[in-house]
Design a protein around this motif. Structure first.
Motif, PDB file in Angstrom:
ATOM      1  N   ASN A 126       0.855  -1.182   0.000  1.00 33.21           N
ATOM      2  CA  ASN A 126       0.000   0.000   0.000  1.00 33.21           C
ATOM      3  C   ASN A 126       0.895   1.238   0.000  1.00 33.21           C
ATOM      4  O   ASN A 126       1.529   1.550   1.020  1.00 33.21           O
ATOM      5  CB  ASN A 126      -0.899  -0.048   1.237  1.00 33.21           C
ATOM      6  CG  ASN A 126      -1.886   1.078   1.294  1.00 33.21           C
ATOM      7  OD1 ASN A 126      -1.587   2.207   0.911  1.00 33.21           O
ATOM      8  ND2 ASN A 126      -3.073   0.778   1.790  1.00 33.21           N
ATOM      9  N   ASP A 127       0.947   1.926  -1.146  1.00 28.07           N
ATOM     10  CA  ASP A 127       1.818   3.091  -1.273  1.00 28.07           C
ATOM     11  C   ASP A 127       1.424   4.220  -0.321  1.00 28.07           C
ATOM     12  O   ASP A 127       2.288   4.913   0.206  1.00 28.07           O
ATOM     13  CB  ASP A 127       1.829   3.613  -2.707  1.00 28.07           C
ATOM     14  CG  ASP A 127       2.683   2.754  -3.633  1.00 28.07           C
ATOM     15  OD1 ASP A 127       3.346   1.814  -3.140  1.00 28.07           O
ATOM     16  OD2 ASP A 127       2.696   3.039  -4.855  1.00 28.07           O
ATOM     17  N   SER A 128       0.142   4.399  -0.085  1.00 28.34           N
ATOM     18  CA  SER A 128      -0.303   5.465   0.828  1.00 28.34           C
ATOM     19  C   SER A 128       0.154   5.193   2.254  1.00 28.34           C
ATOM     20  O   SER A 128       0.624   6.093   2.948  1.00 28.34           O
ATOM     21  CB  SER A 128      -1.832   5.597   0.801  1.00 28.34           C
ATOM     22  OG  SER A 128      -2.256   6.022  -0.464  1.00 28.34           O
ATOM     23  N   ARG A 129       0.017   3.940   2.678  1.00 27.34           N
ATOM     24  CA  ARG A 129       0.474   3.571   4.021  1.00 27.34           C
ATOM     25  C   ARG A 129       1.988   3.733   4.131  1.00 27.34           C
ATOM     26  O   ARG A 129       2.496   4.233   5.132  1.00 27.34           O
ATOM     27  CB  ARG A 129       0.064   2.137   4.347  1.00 27.34           C
ATOM     28  CG  ARG A 129       0.457   1.716   5.762  1.00 27.34           C
ATOM     29  CD  ARG A 129       0.173   0.264   6.052  1.00 27.34           C
ATOM     30  NE  ARG A 129       0.985  -0.567   5.189  1.00 27.34           N
ATOM     31  CZ  ARG A 129       0.527  -1.647   4.542  1.00 27.34           C
ATOM     32  NH1 ARG A 129      -0.713  -2.029   4.680  1.00 27.34           N
ATOM     33  NH2 ARG A 129       1.319  -2.342   3.759  1.00 27.34           N
ATOM     34  N   TYR A 130       2.704   3.335   3.084  1.00 28.70           N
ATOM     35  CA  TYR A 130       4.161   3.481   3.074  1.00 28.70           C
ATOM     36  C   TYR A 130       4.531   4.956   3.232  1.00 28.70           C
ATOM     37  O   TYR A 130       5.380   5.304   4.048  1.00 28.70           O
ATOM     38  CB  TYR A 130       4.752   2.930   1.769  1.00 28.70           C
ATOM     39  CG  TYR A 130       6.254   3.031   1.722  1.00 28.70           C
ATOM     40  CD1 TYR A 130       7.040   1.963   2.117  1.00 28.70           C
ATOM     41  CD2 TYR A 130       6.886   4.202   1.315  1.00 28.70           C
ATOM     42  CE1 TYR A 130       8.425   2.051   2.103  1.00 28.70           C
ATOM     43  CE2 TYR A 130       8.262   4.305   1.298  1.00 28.70           C
ATOM     44  CZ  TYR A 130       9.027   3.234   1.683  1.00 28.70           C
ATOM     45  OH  TYR A 130      10.399   3.337   1.678  1.00 28.70           O
ATOM     46  N   ALA A 131       3.884   5.825   2.450  1.00 24.17           N
ATOM     47  CA  ALA A 131       4.188   7.263   2.497  1.00 24.17           C
ATOM     48  C   ALA A 131       3.868   7.836   3.875  1.00 24.17           C
ATOM     49  O   ALA A 131       4.643   8.630   4.424  1.00 24.17           O
ATOM     50  CB  ALA A 131       3.417   8.006   1.416  1.00 24.17           C
ATOM     51  N   GLU A 132       2.745   7.452   4.442  1.00 22.92           N
ATOM     52  CA  GLU A 132       2.364   7.962   5.762  1.00 22.92           C
ATOM     53  C   GLU A 132       3.372   7.534   6.825  1.00 22.92           C
ATOM     54  O   GLU A 132       3.803   8.345   7.651  1.00 22.92           O
ATOM     55  CB  GLU A 132       0.965   7.494   6.147  1.00 22.92           C
ATOM     56  CG  GLU A 132       0.466   8.126   7.423  1.00 22.92           C
ATOM     57  CD  GLU A 132      -1.002   7.849   7.683  1.00 22.92           C
ATOM     58  OE1 GLU A 132      -1.353   7.748   8.881  1.00 22.92           O
ATOM     59  OE2 GLU A 132      -1.775   7.747   6.730  1.00 22.92           O
ATOM     60  N   ASN A 133       3.771   6.272   6.811  1.00 20.74           N
ATOM     61  CA  ASN A 133       4.763   5.788   7.780  1.00 20.74           C
ATOM     62  C   ASN A 133       6.097   6.488   7.586  1.00 20.74           C
ATOM     63  O   ASN A 133       6.759   6.878   8.558  1.00 20.74           O
ATOM     64  CB  ASN A 133       4.940   4.278   7.655  1.00 20.74           C
ATOM     65  CG  ASN A 133       3.762   3.506   8.188  1.00 20.74           C
ATOM     66  OD1 ASN A 133       3.007   4.000   9.011  1.00 20.74           O
ATOM     67  ND2 ASN A 133       3.593   2.296   7.695  1.00 20.74           N
ATOM     68  N   TYR A 134       6.505   6.654   6.341  1.00 17.37           N
ATOM     69  CA  TYR A 134       7.773   7.313   6.045  1.00 17.37           C
ATOM     70  C   TYR A 134       7.761   8.746   6.574  1.00 17.37           C
ATOM     71  O   TYR A 134       8.698   9.171   7.248  1.00 17.37           O
ATOM     72  CB  TYR A 134       8.026   7.302   4.530  1.00 17.37           C
ATOM     73  CG  TYR A 134       9.348   7.901   4.144  1.00 17.37           C
ATOM     74  CD1 TYR A 134      10.487   7.126   4.089  1.00 17.37           C
ATOM     75  CD2 TYR A 134       9.466   9.259   3.841  1.00 17.37           C
ATOM     76  CE1 TYR A 134      11.705   7.667   3.752  1.00 17.37           C
ATOM     77  CE2 TYR A 134      10.682   9.814   3.508  1.00 17.37           C
ATOM     78  CZ  TYR A 134      11.797   9.013   3.454  1.00 17.37           C
ATOM     79  OH  TYR A 134      13.007   9.572   3.127  1.00 17.37           O
ATOM     80  N   ILE A 135       6.703   9.465   6.290  1.00 20.95           N
ATOM     81  CA  ILE A 135       6.600  10.858   6.732  1.00 20.95           C
ATOM     82  C   ILE A 135       6.559  10.926   8.254  1.00 20.95           C
ATOM     83  O   ILE A 135       7.231  11.753   8.873  1.00 20.95           O
ATOM     84  CB  ILE A 135       5.368  11.541   6.108  1.00 20.95           C
ATOM     85  CG1 ILE A 135       5.589  11.719   4.602  1.00 20.95           C
ATOM     86  CG2 ILE A 135       5.094  12.886   6.771  1.00 20.95           C
ATOM     87  CD1 ILE A 135       4.341  12.101   3.826  1.00 20.95           C
ATOM     88  N   TYR A 136       5.790  10.058   8.869  1.00 23.36           N
ATOM     89  CA  TYR A 136       5.662  10.064  10.329  1.00 23.36           C
ATOM     90  C   TYR A 136       7.020   9.861  10.997  1.00 23.36           C
ATOM     91  O   TYR A 136       7.365  10.552  11.954  1.00 23.36           O
ATOM     92  CB  TYR A 136       4.678   8.983  10.769  1.00 23.36           C
ATOM     93  CG  TYR A 136       4.420   8.972  12.253  1.00 23.36           C
ATOM     94  CD1 TYR A 136       3.539   9.880  12.827  1.00 23.36           C
ATOM     95  CD2 TYR A 136       5.075   8.067  13.081  1.00 23.36           C
ATOM     96  CE1 TYR A 136       3.314   9.878  14.192  1.00 23.36           C
ATOM     97  CE2 TYR A 136       4.858   8.066  14.446  1.00 23.36           C
ATOM     98  CZ  TYR A 136       3.969   8.969  15.001  1.00 23.36           C
ATOM     99  OH  TYR A 136       3.751   8.972  16.350  1.00 23.36           O
ATOM    100  N   TRP A 137       7.818   8.915  10.485  1.00 18.68           N
ATOM    101  CA  TRP A 137       9.087   8.594  11.125  1.00 18.68           C
ATOM    102  C   TRP A 137      10.218   9.528  10.732  1.00 18.68           C
ATOM    103  O   TRP A 137      11.161   9.711  11.494  1.00 18.68           O
ATOM    104  CB  TRP A 137       9.475   7.145  10.858  1.00 18.68           C
ATOM    105  CG  TRP A 137       8.563   6.221  11.583  1.00 18.68           C
ATOM    106  CD1 TRP A 137       7.585   5.431  11.044  1.00 18.68           C
ATOM    107  CD2 TRP A 137       8.481   6.021  12.992  1.00 18.68           C
ATOM    108  NE1 TRP A 137       6.916   4.755  12.029  1.00 18.68           N
ATOM    109  CE2 TRP A 137       7.449   5.104  13.247  1.00 18.68           C
ATOM    110  CE3 TRP A 137       9.188   6.541  14.081  1.00 18.68           C
ATOM    111  CZ2 TRP A 137       7.100   4.686  14.519  1.00 18.68           C
ATOM    112  CZ3 TRP A 137       8.836   6.110  15.353  1.00 18.68           C
ATOM    113  CH2 TRP A 137       7.817   5.197  15.557  1.00 18.68           C
TER     114      TRP A 137
END
Length: 134
Positions: A36-47
């Protein structure tokens, strides 16, 4: 390990898998929400938000195959939900590390510091807010 669609496709191609197998695996992983690219992007941004500029994160995500418009929307949504200013915090840490005091700095020193932060990918608005606070 979490991958974007582009990263996984490149990894499987690099490992020598045929295109029909790659397509089948990708379809299954997307359907089951493991990819899931959206989940990946959200996790990346969060961390990464506490250590990188917004522009740097957007560039990194684009290189990983995330649509830039989607990445910006996810970034803005996350900041709104979390009510944080990660760029401001990173800039403040950088200024503290450099022992920079805006109240005592000359115009030239301020401009030099702004240029340094700008080259690191911070927006002028975030830089001016942070230096104005010090």
């Amino acid at each position: 390990k979490d991958y974007t669609r582009r990263q996984l496709r490149e990894k499987l191609k690099g490992d020598g898998y045929p295109e029909e197998i790659i397509a089948s695996v990708m379809e299954d992983l997307i359907r089951d929400n493991y990819l899931n690219d959206s989940r990946y992007a959200e996790n990346y941004i969060y961390w990464k938000a506490g250590g990188r500029s917004r522009n740097r994160m957007m560039m990194d995500l684009k290189q990983k195959g995330i649509d830039p418009d989607s990445a910006r929307a996810i970034y803005d949504d996350l900041l709104e939900r979390e009510d944080i200013d990660p760029e401001g915090e990173v800039i403040q840490r950088f200024l503290s590390k450099k022992s920079f005091d805006a109240a005592e700095a000359s115009f030239e020193e301020k401009e030099k510091m702004k240029a340094s932060l700008y080259r690191k990918g911070f927006s002028l608005d975030a830089i001016n807010r942070a230096i104005g606070r010090r």
